[in-house]
Design a protein around this motif. Structure first.
Motif, PDB file in Angstrom:
ATOM      1  N   GLN A   1      66.184-117.335  21.467  1.00 24.93           N
ATOM      2  CA  GLN A   1      65.868-118.683  21.935  1.00 24.93           C
ATOM      3  C   GLN A   1      67.008-119.272  22.771  1.00 24.93           C
ATOM      4  OE1 GLN A   1      62.976-120.351  21.726  1.00 24.93           O
ATOM      5  NE2 GLN A   1      62.050-118.608  20.688  1.00 24.93           N
TER       6      GLN A   1
ATOM      7  N   ILE B   1      58.962-113.803  34.221  1.00 30.75           N
ATOM      8  CA  ILE B   1      58.100-114.342  33.185  1.00 30.75           C
ATOM      9  C   ILE B   1      56.792-113.578  33.219  1.00 30.75           C
ATOM     10  CG2 ILE B   1      56.839-116.374  32.373  1.00 30.75           C
ATOM     11  CD1 ILE B   1      59.093-118.061  33.635  1.00 30.75           C
TER      12      ILE B   1
ATOM     13  N   LYS C   1      67.383-118.657  26.599  1.00 32.74           N
ATOM     14  CA  LYS C   1      66.459-119.373  27.475  1.00 32.74           C
ATOM     15  C   LYS C   1      66.897-120.821  27.715  1.00 32.74           C
ATOM     16  CE  LYS C   1      62.936-118.877  24.756  1.00 32.74           C
ATOM     17  NZ  LYS C   1      61.563-118.901  24.183  1.00 32.74           N
TER      18      LYS C   1
ATOM     19  N   LEU D   1      59.881-123.958  27.050  1.00 36.93           N
ATOM     20  CA  LEU D   1      60.728-122.894  26.517  1.00 36.93           C
ATOM     21  C   LEU D   1      60.175-122.343  25.207  1.00 36.93           C
ATOM     22  CD1 LEU D   1      64.251-124.444  27.216  1.00 36.93           C
ATOM     23  CD2 LEU D   1      63.027-122.747  28.595  1.00 36.93           C
TER      24      LEU D   1
ATOM     25  N   TRP E   1      59.035-112.308  28.434  1.00 39.03           N
ATOM     26  CA  TRP E   1      59.893-112.418  29.600  1.00 39.03           C
ATOM     27  C   TRP E   1      60.820-111.212  29.700  1.00 39.03           C
ATOM     28  CZ3 TRP E   1      64.737-112.328  27.529  1.00 39.03           C
ATOM     29  CH2 TRP E   1      64.908-112.875  26.246  1.00 39.03           C
TER      30      TRP E   1
ATOM     31  N   LEU F   1      65.590-122.004  34.201  1.00 40.66           N
ATOM     32  CA  LEU F   1      66.227-121.125  33.223  1.00 40.66           C
ATOM     33  C   LEU F   1      67.689-120.903  33.589  1.00 40.66           C
ATOM     34  CD1 LEU F   1      63.339-118.511  32.985  1.00 40.66           C
ATOM     35  CD2 LEU F   1      63.982-120.145  31.205  1.00 40.66           C
TER      36      LEU F   1
ATOM     37  N   TRP G   1      65.257-113.500  36.265  1.00 42.69           N
ATOM     38  CA  TRP G   1      64.300-113.677  35.185  1.00 42.69           C
ATOM     39  C   TRP G   1      62.911-113.288  35.694  1.00 42.69           C
ATOM     40  CZ3 TRP G   1      64.920-115.434  30.152  1.00 42.69           C
ATOM     41  CH2 TRP G   1      66.142-116.022  29.818  1.00 42.69           C
TER      42      TRP G   1
END
Length: 200
Positions: free
Chosen positions: A127, A196, A130, A38, A44, A174, A194
């Motif tokens: 943060q 990435i 996530k 993470l 992302w 996630l 999500w």
């Protein structure tokens, strides 16, 4: 008749067994390894819905968030796809389009609140969304994922967050549902997807 009855009982038992749920929830081998993933995840995108809930009203909007290191774009649209708030943050300043007008500032959270009334703790949420509990007290679930946290935003306001419905995206687990709470306000995130754009 007896044979037919036993046959149907057998079929019923088999169908019942077939409906037993299988525990396929994603798991992390260790929390420290997962948290390193993470922390290294800096690029992302996510899309879903965000609800602002107060004692007086509930507002539900579509959410798009694209993060690239410390730069980001957050777009909120209504149910017909019209933009309600568009936020772009780069290294030098924040640009917000609201009600057809463009505004600039240095403090993203304050500017959002002044223009729209929405309270979003973006600085820490980069943060926390996530599942990384930076500067917070936290609890883990049985799968070594974040279950809840208690922390403060940059204005020293206390927030608590509950996490649920983890799914795996490119080998990283996630959260897809989280609820932020502070006095007289709840933010409910329901993340559909999500993406990435770099590998952690």
């Amino acid at each position: 008749m007896k044979i037919r009855f036993l046959f149907f009982c057998f079929i019923f038992i088999l169908s019942g067994c077939a409906q037993i749920p299988v525990d396929d929830a994603p798991k992390n081998d260790s929390w420290s390894q997962h948290q390193r993933q993470l922390q290294n995840l800096n690029n992302w995108q996510l899309s879903g819905k965000l609800a602002f809930i107060t004692p007086e009203e509930r507002i539900s909007l579509n959410l798009f968030w694209q993060q690239s290191d410390q730069e980001f774009q957050i777009t909120l649209t209504n149910f017909v796809g019209l933009s309600v708030l568009d936020v772009k943050k780069d290294r030098s300043e924040t640009k917000i389009i609201f009600d057809g007008k463009t505004y600039y500032g240095d403090d993203t959270e304050t500017l959002i609140k002044q223009l729209s009334g929405f309270v979003i703790p973006i600085d820490v949420l980069q943060q926390w969304i996530k599942g990384n509990p930076t500067d917070a007290v936290y609890q883990l679930n049985e799968n070594n994922q974040l279950l809840s946290l208690n922390g403060q935003d940059k204005h020293n306001i206390n927030w608590s967050i509950d996490y649920a419905d983890y799914k795996t995206t490119q080998h990283i687990n996630l959260p897809h549902k989280l609820q932020l709470k502070r006095p007289n306000l709840r933010l409910k995130f329901a993340i559909n997807k999500w993406i990435i754009t770099d590998k952690a």
